[in-house]
Design a protein around this motif. Structure first.
Motif, PDB file in Angstrom:
ATOM      1  N   GLY A 164    -137.985   5.856 -51.310  1.00  0.00           N
ATOM      2  CA  GLY A 164    -137.960   7.304 -51.331  1.00  0.00           C
ATOM      3  C   GLY A 164    -136.975   7.916 -50.345  1.00  0.00           C
ATOM      4  O   GLY A 164    -136.733   9.123 -50.384  1.00  0.00           O
ATOM      5  N   ARG A 165    -136.424   7.077 -49.455  1.00  0.00           N
ATOM      6  CA  ARG A 165    -135.465   7.594 -48.466  1.00  0.00           C
ATOM      7  C   ARG A 165    -134.074   6.971 -48.643  1.00  0.00           C
ATOM      8  O   ARG A 165    -133.070   7.637 -48.405  1.00  0.00           O
ATOM      9  N   PHE A 166    -134.028   5.705 -49.019  1.00  0.00           N
ATOM     10  CA  PHE A 166    -132.753   5.007 -49.164  1.00  0.00           C
ATOM     11  C   PHE A 166    -132.451   4.786 -50.641  1.00  0.00           C
ATOM     12  O   PHE A 166    -133.363   4.603 -51.459  1.00  0.00           O
ATOM     13  N   ILE A 167    -131.165   4.799 -50.968  1.00  0.00           N
ATOM     14  CA  ILE A 167    -130.721   4.534 -52.329  1.00  0.00           C
ATOM     15  C   ILE A 167    -129.589   3.514 -52.300  1.00  0.00           C
ATOM     16  O   ILE A 167    -128.578   3.737 -51.627  1.00  0.00           O
ATOM     17  N   ILE A 168    -129.778   2.421 -53.033  1.00  0.00           N
ATOM     18  CA  ILE A 168    -128.726   1.414 -53.130  1.00  0.00           C
ATOM     19  C   ILE A 168    -127.990   1.590 -54.456  1.00  0.00           C
ATOM     20  O   ILE A 168    -128.603   1.917 -55.488  1.00  0.00           O
ATOM     21  N   SER A 169    -126.680   1.400 -54.419  1.00  0.00           N
ATOM     22  CA  SER A 169    -125.871   1.481 -55.631  1.00  0.00           C
ATOM     23  C   SER A 169    -124.706   0.502 -55.511  1.00  0.00           C
ATOM     24  O   SER A 169    -124.445  -0.015 -54.428  1.00  0.00           O
ATOM     25  N   ARG A 170    -124.032   0.259 -56.612  1.00  0.00           N
ATOM     26  CA  ARG A 170    -122.905  -0.660 -56.572  1.00  0.00           C
ATOM     27  C   ARG A 170    -121.851  -0.244 -57.578  1.00  0.00           C
ATOM     28  O   ARG A 170    -122.145   0.431 -58.566  1.00  0.00           O
ATOM     29  N   ASP A 171    -120.627  -0.675 -57.297  1.00  0.00           N
ATOM     30  CA  ASP A 171    -119.508  -0.459 -58.197  1.00  0.00           C
ATOM     31  C   ASP A 171    -118.973  -1.849 -58.538  1.00  0.00           C
ATOM     32  O   ASP A 171    -118.278  -2.457 -57.727  1.00  0.00           O
ATOM     33  N   ASN A 172    -119.314  -2.350 -59.719  1.00  0.00           N
ATOM     34  CA  ASN A 172    -118.926  -3.707 -60.077  1.00  0.00           C
ATOM     35  C   ASN A 172    -117.410  -3.868 -60.167  1.00  0.00           C
ATOM     36  O   ASN A 172    -116.871  -4.934 -59.877  1.00  0.00           O
ATOM     37  N   GLY A 173    -116.733  -2.816 -60.561  1.00  0.00           N
ATOM     38  CA  GLY A 173    -115.273  -2.889 -60.666  1.00  0.00           C
ATOM     39  C   GLY A 173    -114.601  -3.051 -59.316  1.00  0.00           C
ATOM     40  O   GLY A 173    -113.510  -3.625 -59.224  1.00  0.00           O
ATOM     41  N   LYS A 174    -115.252  -2.561 -58.276  1.00  0.00           N
ATOM     42  CA  LYS A 174    -114.692  -2.643 -56.925  1.00  0.00           C
ATOM     43  C   LYS A 174    -115.364  -3.735 -56.090  1.00  0.00           C
ATOM     44  O   LYS A 174    -115.027  -3.896 -54.915  1.00  0.00           O
ATOM     45  N   ASN A 175    -116.310  -4.456 -56.683  1.00  0.00           N
ATOM     46  CA  ASN A 175    -117.079  -5.459 -55.921  1.00  0.00           C
ATOM     47  C   ASN A 175    -117.664  -4.837 -54.656  1.00  0.00           C
ATOM     48  O   ASN A 175    -117.560  -5.401 -53.555  1.00  0.00           O
ATOM     49  N   ALA A 176    -118.255  -3.683 -54.808  1.00  0.00           N
ATOM     50  CA  ALA A 176    -118.763  -2.931 -53.657  1.00  0.00           C
ATOM     51  C   ALA A 176    -120.225  -2.565 -53.858  1.00  0.00           C
ATOM     52  O   ALA A 176    -120.695  -2.370 -54.983  1.00  0.00           O
ATOM     53  N   VAL A 177    -120.927  -2.462 -52.735  1.00  0.00           N
ATOM     54  CA  VAL A 177    -122.309  -2.010 -52.734  1.00  0.00           C
ATOM     55  C   VAL A 177    -122.458  -0.972 -51.642  1.00  0.00           C
ATOM     56  O   VAL A 177    -121.776  -1.029 -50.615  1.00  0.00           O
ATOM     57  N   TYR A 178    -123.333   0.001 -51.896  1.00  0.00           N
ATOM     58  CA  TYR A 178    -123.503   1.112 -50.980  1.00  0.00           C
ATOM     59  C   TYR A 178    -124.988   1.298 -50.668  1.00  0.00           C
ATOM     60  O   TYR A 178    -125.853   0.919 -51.451  1.00  0.00           O
ATOM     61  N   LEU A 179    -125.244   1.907 -49.521  1.00  0.00           N
ATOM     62  CA  LEU A 179    -126.609   2.240 -49.144  1.00  0.00           C
ATOM     63  C   LEU A 179    -126.621   3.654 -48.581  1.00  0.00           C
ATOM     64  O   LEU A 179    -126.092   3.892 -47.493  1.00  0.00           O
ATOM     65  N   GLN A 180    -127.173   4.578 -49.343  1.00  0.00           N
ATOM     66  CA  GLN A 180    -127.347   5.942 -48.880  1.00  0.00           C
ATOM     67  C   GLN A 180    -128.680   6.031 -48.151  1.00  0.00           C
ATOM     68  O   GLN A 180    -129.727   5.783 -48.753  1.00  0.00           O
TER      69      GLN A 180
END
Length: 123
Positions: A65-81
């Motif tokens: 409910g506080r953190f959101i994980i996402s990724r961009d497969n084209g960039k081989n990247a992962v993010y954590l908001q």
């Protein structure tokens, strides 16, 4: 040589937000699950969130409910908001990537880790 480079850590006040980024570079055949882990001083490393290459996510109860994980497969990247940060979120955050090599005869998985980026939540 495969490298994971994290960025985005820093000092933030309680209730604030940060966005962590992690990019995988090097010779990679494929990536399955990517994730974020953290280790606070004097504690063991723990899972924060993971995301599969299909977009399925999993979160630790403490960050739901506080953190959101996402990724961009084209960039081989992962993010954590990270939102509504609390002092107990203070830790070094590590990115991990489950990579693999595959052909008709074999499947070779290998997990790589980043060097960590510190997050401090304090007033």
């Amino acid at each position: 040589q495969v490298q994971l480079v994290e960025s985005g850590g820093g000092l933030v006040q309680p209730g604030g937000s940060l966005r962590l980024s992690c990019t995988v570079s090097g010779s990679i055949f494929g990536i399955n699950t990517m994730g974020w882990y953290r280790q606070a001083p004097g504690k063991q490393r723990e899972l924060v969130a993971t995301i599969t290459n299909g977009g399925s996510t999993n979160y630790a109860d403490s960050v739901k409910g506080r953190f959101i994980i996402s990724r961009d497969n084209g960039k081989n990247a992962v993010y954590l908001q990270m939102n509504s940060l609390k002092p107990e979120d203070t830790a070094v955050y590590y990115c991990a990537a489950d990579t693999y090599y595959s052909n008709n005869f074999l499947y070779c998985p290998h997990q790589y880790w980043g060097q960590g980026t510190p997050v401090t939540v304090s007033s």
